[in-house]
Design a protein around this motif. Sequence first.
Motif, short mmCIF file in Angstrom:
data_model
loop_
_atom_site.label_atom_id
_atom_site.label_comp_id
_atom_site.label_asym_id
_atom_site.label_seq_id
_atom_site.Cartn_x
_atom_site.Cartn_y
_atom_site.Cartn_z
N ASN A 105 7.38 11.45 -82.35
CA ASN A 105 6.08 12.13 -82.45
C ASN A 105 4.95 11.11 -82.48
OD1 ASN A 105 7.22 14.68 -82.48
ND2 ASN A 105 7.33 14.79 -84.71
N GLY A 106 5.20 9.97 -83.09
CA GLY A 106 4.20 8.91 -83.12
C GLY A 106 3.95 8.32 -81.76
N GLY A 107 4.97 8.31 -80.91
CA GLY A 107 4.81 7.76 -79.57
C GLY A 107 3.75 8.49 -78.78
N SER A 108 3.75 9.82 -78.86
CA SER A 108 2.74 10.59 -78.13
C SER A 108 1.36 10.37 -78.71
CB SER A 108 3.10 12.09 -78.16
OG SER A 108 3.20 12.56 -79.49
N GLN A 109 1.26 10.15 -80.01
CA GLN A 109 -0.03 9.85 -80.63
C GLN A 109 -0.57 8.51 -80.11
OE1 GLN A 109 -0.32 10.29 -84.99
NE2 GLN A 109 1.57 11.48 -84.92
N VAL A 110 0.30 7.52 -80.04
CA VAL A 110 -0.12 6.20 -79.56
C VAL A 110 -0.60 6.28 -78.12
CG1 VAL A 110 0.68 3.88 -78.97
CG2 VAL A 110 1.36 4.92 -81.14
N LYS A 111 0.08 7.06 -77.29
CA LYS A 111 -0.28 7.19 -75.88
C LYS A 111 -1.67 7.78 -75.74
CE LYS A 111 1.58 6.61 -71.68
NZ LYS A 111 2.13 5.34 -71.20
N THR A 112 -2.08 8.61 -76.68
CA THR A 112 -3.42 9.19 -76.65
C THR A 112 -4.48 8.11 -76.82
OG1 THR A 112 -2.61 11.29 -77.53
CG2 THR A 112 -4.97 10.85 -77.75
N PHE A 113 -4.24 7.17 -77.75
CA PHE A 113 -5.20 6.11 -78.03
C PHE A 113 -5.05 4.93 -77.07
CE2 PHE A 113 -4.83 8.21 -82.22
CZ PHE A 113 -6.16 8.49 -82.44
N PHE A 114 -3.81 4.68 -76.60
CA PHE A 114 -3.54 3.56 -75.70
C PHE A 114 -2.76 4.08 -74.49
CE2 PHE A 114 -4.11 1.49 -79.79
CZ PHE A 114 -4.82 0.33 -79.47
N PRO A 115 -3.46 4.63 -73.49
CA PRO A 115 -2.76 5.17 -72.30
C PRO A 115 -1.91 4.13 -71.58
CG PRO A 115 -5.07 5.87 -72.34
CD PRO A 115 -4.91 4.83 -73.42
N GLU A 116 -2.25 2.84 -71.75
CA GLU A 116 -1.50 1.79 -71.08
C GLU A 116 -0.23 1.39 -71.81
OE1 GLU A 116 -4.31 -0.33 -73.93
OE2 GLU A 116 -4.27 1.49 -72.73
N ALA A 117 0.03 1.99 -72.97
CA ALA A 117 1.22 1.65 -73.75
C ALA A 117 2.50 1.97 -72.98
CB ALA A 117 1.21 2.40 -75.08
N ILE A 118 3.53 1.14 -73.18
CA ILE A 118 4.84 1.36 -72.58
C ILE A 118 5.71 2.09 -73.60
CG2 ILE A 118 6.85 0.26 -71.52
CD1 ILE A 118 5.06 -2.24 -71.12
N LEU A 119 6.18 3.29 -73.26
CA LEU A 119 6.97 4.09 -74.18
C LEU A 119 8.44 4.07 -73.77
CD1 LEU A 119 4.17 4.96 -75.09
CD2 LEU A 119 4.98 7.33 -75.19
N ILE A 120 9.30 3.60 -74.68
CA ILE A 120 10.74 3.47 -74.41
C ILE A 120 11.53 4.24 -75.46
CG2 ILE A 120 12.67 1.86 -74.21
CD1 ILE A 120 10.60 -0.30 -73.43
N PHE A 121 12.43 5.10 -75.01
CA PHE A 121 13.26 5.90 -75.92
C PHE A 121 14.70 5.40 -75.84
CE2 PHE A 121 15.52 9.42 -77.76
CZ PHE A 121 14.61 10.01 -78.64
N ILE A 122 15.31 5.18 -77.03
CA ILE A 122 16.67 4.67 -77.10
C ILE A 122 17.60 5.74 -77.68
CG2 ILE A 122 18.17 2.95 -78.19
CD1 ILE A 122 15.88 1.00 -78.10
N THR A 123 18.76 5.91 -77.05
CA THR A 123 19.73 6.88 -77.52
C THR A 123 21.12 6.26 -77.61
OG1 THR A 123 20.77 9.04 -77.04
CG2 THR A 123 20.16 7.68 -75.15
N ALA A 124 21.99 6.90 -78.37
CA ALA A 124 23.41 6.56 -78.35
C ALA A 124 24.02 7.18 -77.09
CB ALA A 124 24.09 7.12 -79.60
N PRO A 125 25.24 6.79 -76.72
CA PRO A 125 25.84 7.34 -75.51
C PRO A 125 26.06 8.84 -75.53
CG PRO A 125 26.98 5.34 -76.20
CD PRO A 125 26.06 5.71 -77.31
N SER A 126 26.19 9.44 -76.73
CA SER A 126 26.43 10.88 -76.82
C SER A 126 26.00 11.39 -78.19
CB SER A 126 27.91 11.20 -76.60
OG SER A 126 28.68 10.71 -77.70
N ALA A 127 25.90 12.72 -78.32
CA ALA A 127 25.55 13.32 -79.60
C ALA A 127 26.65 13.05 -80.63
CB ALA A 127 25.34 14.83 -79.43
N GLY A 128 27.91 13.09 -80.19
CA GLY A 128 29.01 12.84 -81.11
C GLY A 128 29.00 11.43 -81.65
N GLU A 129 28.71 10.46 -80.79
CA GLU A 129 28.62 9.07 -81.21
C GLU A 129 27.48 8.88 -82.20
OE1 GLU A 129 28.95 5.06 -81.83
OE2 GLU A 129 30.43 6.44 -80.95
N LEU A 130 26.38 9.57 -81.96
CA LEU A 130 25.24 9.47 -82.87
C LEU A 130 25.63 9.96 -84.26
CD1 LEU A 130 22.13 8.77 -82.83
CD2 LEU A 130 21.77 11.23 -82.72
N ALA A 131 26.29 11.12 -84.33
CA ALA A 131 26.72 11.67 -85.61
C ALA A 131 27.67 10.72 -86.32
CB ALA A 131 27.40 13.03 -85.40
#
Length: 218
Positions: A105-131
Amino acid sequence: MAEKGSLVVISGFSGAGKGTVVKELEKLGGNYWTSVSMTTRRPRPGEEEGLSYYFVTREEFEKTIEENGFLEYAAFVDNYYGTPRKYVEEKLAEGRDVILEIESNGGSQVKTFFPEAILIFITAPSAGELAQRLRGRGTEAASVVEGRLRKAREESFIIDQYDYLLVNENGKARECAEQIHEIIRKDRYAPRRQQAFIRKLQDGFAELIERHLQENGP
């Protein structure tokens, strides 16, 4: 005057290993400065004040909100998290590449103030692995793990707002960090990062055209 640095937002599901990836990124020798967030949650074993987070009371955090002192902030599992604005803006002006490890949620806030920001999302390989990773911590009650999984499902619907999605495979945080390093390096060549050079080209063409008209007429 130093060239302005890049602002890089790194978000991801709790348990995806984004903190480990950021630590690996810091080892790659870039011009990085990792912003330290402020939070109202209690420290986990091994976390240090001023290095992991600034740990404050709810009253202190809400006072900072009133003073417009955050670049972004959010409430998550009954606690506040936020990025102090002042230090980020100072480091960018010095030419440092600022890394923000924050909630989605903070990422979208930052993009509002800094449109040039680079937004990167990191995930685990699967939902099961995350759990499995969340339960493997052994530091949180089952109800908290459930809350984090529910939050992860909500976050999965806003991944499209990010510029890049990276999978952090088990034992491969270094590789994930290298991918981020390359993304930041390539971003240096984006036109929005070279506005001074573009203006110089435009002025140069205008000067050449004017000189041509003076020498040869319309």
